[in-house]
Design a protein around this motif. Structure first.
Motif, mmCIF file in Angstrom:
data_model
loop_
_atom_site.group_PDB
_atom_site.id
_atom_site.type_symbol
_atom_site.label_atom_id
_atom_site.label_comp_id
_atom_site.label_asym_id
_atom_site.label_seq_id
_atom_site.Cartn_x
_atom_site.Cartn_y
_atom_site.Cartn_z
ATOM 1 N N ILE A 143 1.051 -1.780 0.183
ATOM 2 C CA ILE A 143 -0.173 0.424 0.147
ATOM 3 C C ILE A 143 0.941 1.294 -0.406
ATOM 4 C CG2 ILE A 143 -1.435 1.111 1.298
ATOM 5 C CD1 ILE A 143 -3.013 -0.699 2.410
ATOM 6 N N ALA A 144 1.914 1.225 0.426
ATOM 7 C CA ALA A 144 3.179 2.567 0.389
ATOM 8 C C ALA A 144 3.205 2.838 -0.740
ATOM 9 C CB ALA A 144 3.694 1.786 1.501
ATOM 10 N N TRP A 145 4.000 2.136 -1.701
ATOM 11 C CA TRP A 145 3.848 1.082 -2.912
ATOM 12 C C TRP A 145 3.121 2.539 -4.087
ATOM 13 C CZ3 TRP A 145 8.886 2.745 -4.802
ATOM 14 C CH2 TRP A 145 10.147 2.368 -3.861
ATOM 15 N N ILE A 146 1.570 1.515 -3.423
ATOM 16 C CA ILE A 146 0.398 2.500 -4.169
ATOM 17 C C ILE A 146 0.416 4.009 -3.927
ATOM 18 C CG2 ILE A 146 -1.622 2.111 -4.152
ATOM 19 C CD1 ILE A 146 -1.303 -0.763 -4.182
ATOM 20 N N ALA A 147 0.339 4.184 -2.316
ATOM 21 C CA ALA A 147 0.355 5.456 -2.327
ATOM 22 C C ALA A 147 1.420 6.105 -2.750
ATOM 23 C CB ALA A 147 0.638 5.860 -1.259
ATOM 24 N N PHE A 148 2.609 5.920 -3.110
ATOM 25 C CA PHE A 148 3.386 6.814 -3.722
ATOM 26 C C PHE A 148 3.065 6.915 -5.655
ATOM 27 C CE2 PHE A 148 7.152 5.938 -7.000
ATOM 28 C CZ PHE A 148 8.126 7.482 -7.092
ATOM 29 N N ALA A 149 2.602 6.205 -6.223
ATOM 30 C CA ALA A 149 2.036 6.060 -6.924
ATOM 31 C C ALA A 149 0.882 7.010 -7.767
ATOM 32 C CB ALA A 149 1.547 4.583 -8.269
ATOM 33 N N PHE A 150 0.298 6.830 -6.099
ATOM 34 C CA PHE A 150 -0.893 7.828 -6.324
ATOM 35 C C PHE A 150 -0.558 9.419 -5.652
ATOM 36 C CE2 PHE A 150 -5.377 5.264 -5.821
ATOM 37 C CZ PHE A 150 -4.996 4.607 -6.414
ATOM 38 N N THR A 151 -0.215 8.982 -5.365
ATOM 39 C CA THR A 151 0.754 10.789 -4.615
ATOM 40 C C THR A 151 1.650 11.336 -6.101
ATOM 41 O OG1 THR A 151 2.402 10.472 -3.834
ATOM 42 C CG2 THR A 151 0.612 11.074 -2.241
ATOM 43 N N LEU A 152 2.045 10.323 -6.837
ATOM 44 C CA LEU A 152 3.107 11.145 -7.924
ATOM 45 C C LEU A 152 1.968 11.292 -9.163
ATOM 46 C CD1 LEU A 152 5.449 11.864 -9.279
ATOM 47 C CD2 LEU A 152 5.354 9.260 -10.165
ATOM 48 N N MET A 153 0.142 10.690 -9.056
ATOM 49 C CA MET A 153 -0.324 11.288 -10.672
ATOM 50 C C MET A 153 -1.320 12.349 -9.739
ATOM 51 S SD MET A 153 -1.660 7.285 -12.152
ATOM 52 C CE MET A 153 -1.803 6.598 -10.548
ATOM 53 N N SER A 154 -0.897 12.397 -8.504
ATOM 54 C CA SER A 154 -2.115 13.787 -8.082
ATOM 55 C C SER A 154 -0.883 14.434 -8.589
ATOM 56 C CB SER A 154 -2.452 13.455 -6.960
ATOM 57 O OG SER A 154 -1.955 13.083 -6.047
ATOM 58 N N SER A 155 0.477 14.654 -8.065
ATOM 59 C CA SER A 155 0.192 15.897 -7.947
ATOM 60 C C SER A 155 0.987 16.188 -10.077
ATOM 61 C CB SER A 155 2.781 15.960 -8.033
ATOM 62 O OG SER A 155 3.183 14.365 -8.543
ATOM 63 N N ILE A 156 1.263 15.058 -10.400
ATOM 64 C CA ILE A 156 1.108 15.412 -11.917
ATOM 65 C C ILE A 156 0.018 16.052 -12.754
ATOM 66 C CG2 ILE A 156 1.078 14.639 -14.500
ATOM 67 C CD1 ILE A 156 3.701 12.421 -12.985
ATOM 68 N N MET A 157 -1.676 15.605 -12.040
ATOM 69 C CA MET A 157 -2.766 16.086 -12.366
ATOM 70 C C MET A 157 -2.988 17.063 -12.155
ATOM 71 S SD MET A 157 -4.853 13.391 -12.123
ATOM 72 C CE MET A 157 -4.860 12.793 -10.025
ATOM 73 N N TYR A 158 -2.627 17.875 -10.734
ATOM 74 C CA TYR A 158 -2.467 19.268 -10.571
ATOM 75 C C TYR A 158 -2.024 20.258 -11.125
ATOM 76 C CZ TYR A 158 -4.640 17.936 -6.070
ATOM 77 O OH TYR A 158 -5.404 17.653 -5.125
ATOM 78 N N LEU A 159 -0.185 19.935 -12.061
ATOM 79 C CA LEU A 159 0.233 20.612 -13.188
ATOM 80 C C LEU A 159 -0.791 20.531 -13.904
ATOM 81 C CD1 LEU A 159 3.598 19.752 -12.230
ATOM 82 C CD2 LEU A 159 3.108 21.385 -11.844
ATOM 83 N N ILE A 160 -1.018 19.177 -14.652
ATOM 84 C CA ILE A 160 -1.903 20.156 -15.716
ATOM 85 C C ILE A 160 -3.416 20.921 -15.296
ATOM 86 C CG2 ILE A 160 -2.725 18.269 -17.432
ATOM 87 C CD1 ILE A 160 -1.329 15.722 -16.825
#
Length: 165
Positions: A143-160
């Motif tokens: 779950i920690a690694w999945i949270a890593f992926a989720f936070t990375l994707m959300s930061s990219i979504m915020y930039l877009i």
């Protein structure tokens, strides 16, 4: 646009929940008779379960503290990121929105990656397996690694999303 914002909020809240679960739950390294997280070790003898906190006499105590600190920091940053998102949604003009939120989420992502990477490389020094290699990564670690992926994707979504109307 409202649907996109709702999706992002749900995605961000999911990231926060995943971070809380991976930080708190006792399943980073598990075996048949034990489970270990970044806070304590639990051993099962038949029907009895005995849990012991990780103490400063442990040879890897500083490593464990590093993992604890980065996971807590990641969770706090993710919560601050959600608050920042809500505040920026109504306060800033188009083009300036969500940059701060994206940066905060990227820092949260970095903290999760650091914690999970340190645990990956050093777990054999502080898990209680009787034989080295006995046990497996638990769901909190995954779950920690999945949270890593989720936070990375959300930061990219915020930039877009910062340029959208």
């Amino acid at each position: 646009m409202l649907v996109v914002l709702a999706f992002i909020i749900v995605f961000h809240i999911t990231s926060i929940v995943l971070l809380f679960i991976s930080t708190i739950d006792n399943a980073w390294w598990v075996g048949d008779t034990f489970s270990v997280d970044i806070w304590r070790s639990c051993f099962t003898n038949g029907t009895n379960t005995v849990c012991k906190d990780i103490v400063s006499s442990n040879q890897s105590y500083q490593t464990i503290q590093t993992i604890q600190a980065t996971m807590i920091l990641s969770t706090i940053l993710c919560c601050i990121g959600l608050l920042s998102f809500v505040l920026q949604l109504f306060r800033l003009k188009q083009g300036e929105r969500f940059v701060l939120t994206a940066i905060i989420q990227m820092l949260s992502c970095l903290c999760v990656m650091i914690a999970a990477s340190i645990y990956t490389s050093e777990h054999d020094q502080f898990h209680p397996a009787p034989v080295p290699g006995d046990g497996r990564y638990g769901y909190s670690f995954v779950i920690a690694w999945i949270a890593f992926a989720f936070t990375l994707m959300s930061s990219i979504m915020y930039l877009i999303l910062r340029k959208r109307k």
